[in-house]
Design an enzyme around this catalytic site. Structure first.
Site, PDB file in Angstrom:
ATOM      1  N   GLY A  15       0.780  -1.234   0.000  1.00  0.00           N
ATOM      2  CA  GLY A  15       0.000   0.000   0.000  1.00  0.00           C
ATOM      3  C   GLY A  15       0.812   1.284   0.000  1.00  0.00           C
ATOM      4  NE  ARG A  68     -11.376 -13.691 -12.449  1.00  0.00           N
ATOM      5  CZ  ARG A  68     -10.209 -13.556 -11.836  1.00  0.00           C
ATOM      6  NH1 ARG A  68      -9.931 -12.463 -11.156  1.00  0.00           N
ATOM      7  NH2 ARG A  68      -9.305 -14.512 -11.894  1.00  0.00           N
ATOM      8  CG  ASN A 110      -4.275  -0.998 -12.561  1.00  0.00           C
ATOM      9  OD1 ASN A 110      -4.069  -1.184 -11.354  1.00  0.00           O
ATOM     10  ND2 ASN A 110      -3.623  -1.668 -13.498  1.00  0.00           N
ATOM     11  CG  HIS A 112       1.146  -1.910 -15.755  1.00  0.00           C
ATOM     12  ND1 HIS A 112       0.903  -3.196 -15.326  1.00  0.00           N
ATOM     13  CD2 HIS A 112       2.114  -2.007 -16.702  1.00  0.00           C
ATOM     14  CE1 HIS A 112       1.678  -4.028 -15.991  1.00  0.00           C
ATOM     15  NE2 HIS A 112       2.430  -3.342 -16.832  1.00  0.00           N
TER      16      HIS A 112
HETATM   17  C1  GRF Z   1       3.063  -1.170  -7.719  1.00  0.00           C
HETATM   18  O1  GRF Z   1       4.283  -1.379  -8.376  1.00  0.00           O
HETATM   19  C2  GRF Z   1       1.946  -1.079  -8.719  1.00  0.00           C
HETATM   20  O2  GRF Z   1       2.330  -0.480  -9.905  1.00  0.00           O
HETATM   21  C3  GRF Z   1       1.613  -2.517  -8.937  1.00  0.00           C
HETATM   22  O3  GRF Z   1       1.736  -3.119  -7.689  1.00  0.00           O
HETATM   23  C4  GRF Z   1       2.637  -2.364  -6.878  1.00  0.00           C
HETATM   24  C5  GRF Z   1       1.876  -1.952  -5.645  1.00  0.00           C
HETATM   25  O4  GRF Z   1       2.668  -1.372  -4.687  1.00  0.00           O
HETATM   26  N1  GRF Z   1       0.336  -2.633  -9.580  1.00  0.00           N
HETATM   27  P1  GRF Z   1       2.021  -0.767  -3.360  1.00  0.00           P
HETATM   28  O5  GRF Z   1       1.148  -1.836  -2.721  1.00  0.00           O
HETATM   29  O6  GRF Z   1       1.244   0.462  -3.729  1.00  0.00           O
HETATM   30  O7  GRF Z   1       3.205  -0.451  -2.487  1.00  0.00           O
END
Ligand code: GRF
Length: 219
Positions: A15, A68, A110, A112
């Site tokens: 997080g 799901r 989201n 990425h």
């Molecule tokens: C990040 O690298 C994000 O891009 C990916 O998962 C990771 C999450 O990190 N989808 P965090 O839980 O916010 O520290």
């Protein structure tokens, strides 16, 4: 007083992006209010971060649902109960079914850790290092029914060096994730994002045509 955009944040792990969003709210860089943080994993450290700020949290364990879709319906119900306008996926390691995507059409973001459409999917920092690309980065996009495929809102570019490891590149990218995610949400909050097909038009965008990166540098 600016409008506080009601958001719901979905996590599965540490997080740090959630933390960056909470910090941006505290610093008044982001006019949003986190209504709820939902995790599919009870041990996600992000839950501790949220609770320490007094933000309501929910754990919805995907293993307890037969499909799901059933899991997604439960999450959608919680988000609706919280009157969430925008859903923010921050390290949420579940694919969303159409049930979810249609319930919040163009209202799910989201992040990425690559420059989409390059390197979709998992372990992408490792793939970028192994491929030998000169640049990678991170992308915030709206979520559609395909994985890592929706309209792109904001990207940040970082250099990739030949001696980088998955860890060193991940750390460099993560730092930028923490800068661009709150910004993307703020643009949404200000009503400055308009989606047309694959494209996101940003109201008031400053165009810097000279903003070119070259590696190795030309000098
Ligand atoms: C990040 O690298 C994000 O891009 C990916 O998962 C990771 C999450 O990190 N989808 P965090 O839980 O916010 O520290």
């Amino acid at each position: 007083m600016p409008r506080q955009l009601p958001i719901g944040v979905l996590i599965s792990g540490s997080g740090t992006n959630l933390q960056a969003i909470m910090d941006a709210i505290d610093d008044k860089r982001l006019d949003a209010a986190i209504q709820v943080v939902i995790s599919n994993r009870a041990e996600a450290y992000g839950l501790v971060r949220a609770r320490s700020r007094g933000i309501p949290t929910e754990v919805v364990d995907h293993r307890k649902f037969p499909t799901r879709e059933a899991f997604d319906e439960m999450v959608v119900e919680i988000l609706r109960a919280g009157q969430v306008d925008l859903v923010v996926l921050a390290g949420f390691m579940r694919l969303l079914s159409p049930v979810f995507v249609r319930a919040f059409s163009n209202r799910i973001m989201n992040i990425h850790p690559a420059l989409l459409p390059a390197f979709p999917g998992l372990h992408v920092q490792k793939k970028a290092v192994e491929h030998g690309v000169r640049f990678s980065g991170c992308t915030v996009h709206f979520v559609n029914e395909e994985c890592d495929e929706g309209p792109i809102i904001i990207q940040a570019v970082v250099p990739v060096f030949p001696d980088d490891t998955e860890e060193s590149l991940s750390a460099r990218i993560l730092k930028e994730e923490h800068r661009i995610y709150p910004r993307a949400i703020q643009l949404y909050s200000e009503g400055r994002l308009r989606v047309e097909g694959r494209k996101v038009y940003v109201d008031g965008l400053t165009k810097e045509e000279g903003q070119v990166l070259v590696l190795p540098p030309l000098r």
